[in-house]
Design a protein around this motif. Structure first.
Motif, mmCIF file in Angstrom:
data_model
loop_
_atom_site.group_PDB
_atom_site.id
_atom_site.type_symbol
_atom_site.label_atom_id
_atom_site.label_comp_id
_atom_site.label_asym_id
_atom_site.label_seq_id
_atom_site.Cartn_x
_atom_site.Cartn_y
_atom_site.Cartn_z
ATOM 1 N N SER A 186 0.811 -0.464 -0.287
ATOM 2 C CA SER A 186 -0.115 -0.385 0.421
ATOM 3 C C SER A 186 0.871 1.325 0.202
ATOM 4 N N MET A 187 2.334 1.453 -0.104
ATOM 5 C CA MET A 187 2.537 2.059 0.125
ATOM 6 C C MET A 187 3.872 2.679 -0.790
ATOM 7 N N ILE A 188 3.553 1.756 -1.824
ATOM 8 C CA ILE A 188 4.237 1.604 -3.034
ATOM 9 C C ILE A 188 4.600 2.360 -3.853
ATOM 10 N N GLY A 189 3.027 2.675 -4.147
ATOM 11 C CA GLY A 189 2.232 4.216 -4.746
ATOM 12 C C GLY A 189 2.355 5.414 -4.694
ATOM 13 N N ALA A 190 3.325 6.148 -3.502
ATOM 14 C CA ALA A 190 3.279 6.957 -3.127
ATOM 15 C C ALA A 190 4.125 7.481 -2.981
ATOM 16 N N GLU B 55 -10.874 8.419 -12.726
ATOM 17 C CA GLU B 55 -10.480 6.937 -13.023
ATOM 18 C C GLU B 55 -8.809 6.909 -12.238
ATOM 19 N N PRO B 56 -8.619 5.318 -12.162
ATOM 20 C CA PRO B 56 -7.493 5.253 -10.748
ATOM 21 C C PRO B 56 -6.486 5.498 -10.355
ATOM 22 N N ALA B 57 -6.744 5.346 -9.434
ATOM 23 C CA ALA B 57 -5.262 6.441 -8.889
ATOM 24 C C ALA B 57 -3.997 5.205 -8.477
ATOM 25 N N ARG B 58 -3.184 5.739 -9.356
ATOM 26 C CA ARG B 58 -1.350 5.177 -9.603
ATOM 27 C C ARG B 58 -1.282 4.177 -8.618
ATOM 28 N N LYS C 262 -11.728 1.078 -2.427
ATOM 29 C CA LYS C 262 -10.735 1.750 -1.268
ATOM 30 C C LYS C 262 -11.647 2.395 -1.034
ATOM 31 N N SER C 263 -12.522 2.976 -0.270
ATOM 32 C CA SER C 263 -12.946 3.972 0.202
ATOM 33 C C SER C 263 -12.879 5.337 -0.289
ATOM 34 N N LYS D 208 -3.710 1.682 -8.369
ATOM 35 C CA LYS D 208 -3.533 -0.033 -9.310
ATOM 36 C C LYS D 208 -2.157 -0.960 -9.210
ATOM 37 N N MET D 209 -0.682 0.306 -8.691
ATOM 38 C CA MET D 209 0.642 -0.478 -8.103
ATOM 39 C C MET D 209 0.731 -1.504 -7.312
ATOM 40 N N GLN D 210 -0.660 -0.875 -6.397
ATOM 41 C CA GLN D 210 -0.857 -1.776 -5.505
ATOM 42 C C GLN D 210 -1.417 -3.733 -5.671
ATOM 43 N N LEU D 211 -1.885 -3.429 -6.542
ATOM 44 C CA LEU D 211 -3.169 -4.479 -7.568
ATOM 45 C C LEU D 211 -2.711 -5.429 -7.958
#
Ligand code: SF4
Length: 219
Positions: free
Chosen positions: A27-31, A126-129, A116-117, A132-135
């Motif tokens: 969950s942290m890696i797209g930040a 559109e889905p957040a970057r 995601k709430s 998407k990375m997490q998924l």
């Protein structure tokens, strides 16, 4: 008079332990990678208001689980939820939990769902970057290559969902981010201020609790 706000604060409060270099979460890696670096090198207590937002996310996720499990929706089967996943690399570990895995009854297709709430799904175009990375990471590790990012509105339970196709090269980019993060942390090397330079993630700086520090370090 009973102070219910205080009771909720007491219930939700938990002391956050500083993160340990070498242990990472999908969950942290797209930040912004610099921001993640700061959270390890200069950890801060999580803002209680932010903890409430996380708690609300858990509540919404539990609701989605009930919906998917329900006999009133016989066309899907909830195969698993909150399944732990772990990748052990030589120098570091990545661990997380896949939200929900459902199976479509008609064709037996397995689908990973990341929930995601959101405070207003009408604004989700559109889905957040980062989501998407997490998924992408979860699809890579689980071998289930059908994904859905499901946004659910905290105010009215409206949803918006996006099908995400697995792409090996994108999954590899995510894995490379973990590798780089680990390297920057262990070499004590400040990463580039990613969000300052990439147009689609510039908004992250506005909400970053390290923005003053980041500005100083840029000088
Ligand atoms: S201020 Fe922006 S660039 Fe700097 S760490 Fe925060 S998110 Fe990253």
């Amino acid at each position: 008079m009973i102070d219910f706000d205080e009771m909720i604060d007491n219930y939700i409060y938990r002391e956050s332990r500083p993160p340990e270099i070498g242990r990472y979460w999908p969950s942290m890696i797209g930040a912004c990678i610099r921001k993640v670096w700061y959270t390890y090198k200069h950890p801060k207590q999580i803002d209680p208001e932010l903890q409430k937002i996380f708690e609300m996310g858990n509540i919404m996720h539990n609701f989605v689980v009930e919906v998917l499990k329900s006999e009133k929706n016989p066309h899907v089967t909830l195969v698993d939820y909150e399944r732990p996943l772990k990748i052990e690399k030589k120098d570091y570990t990545i661990s997380g939990r896949v939200d929900d895995i459902i199976m479509l009854k008609r064709d037996g297709k397995l689908i990973l769902i990341e929930v995601k709430s959101h405070k207003n799904v009408d604004f989700v175009k559109e889905p957040a970057r980062s989501h998407k990375m997490q998924l992408m990471f979860y699809m890579h590790v689980s071998g289930i290559h059908n994904g859905i990012l499901l946004y659910i509105d905290k105010n009215n339970m409206k949803t918006k969902s996006f099908e995400i196709n697995y792409k090996k090269e994108e999954a590899e980019k995510v894995l490379k981010r973990f590798y780089l993060l680990d390297k920057y942390l262990k070499n004590d090397e400040l990463p580039v201020a990613e969000a300052k330079y990439e147009k689609d993630i510039m908004w992250m700086c506005k909400f970053c609790e390290y923005k003053d520090k980041c500005k100083k370090d840029e000088k």
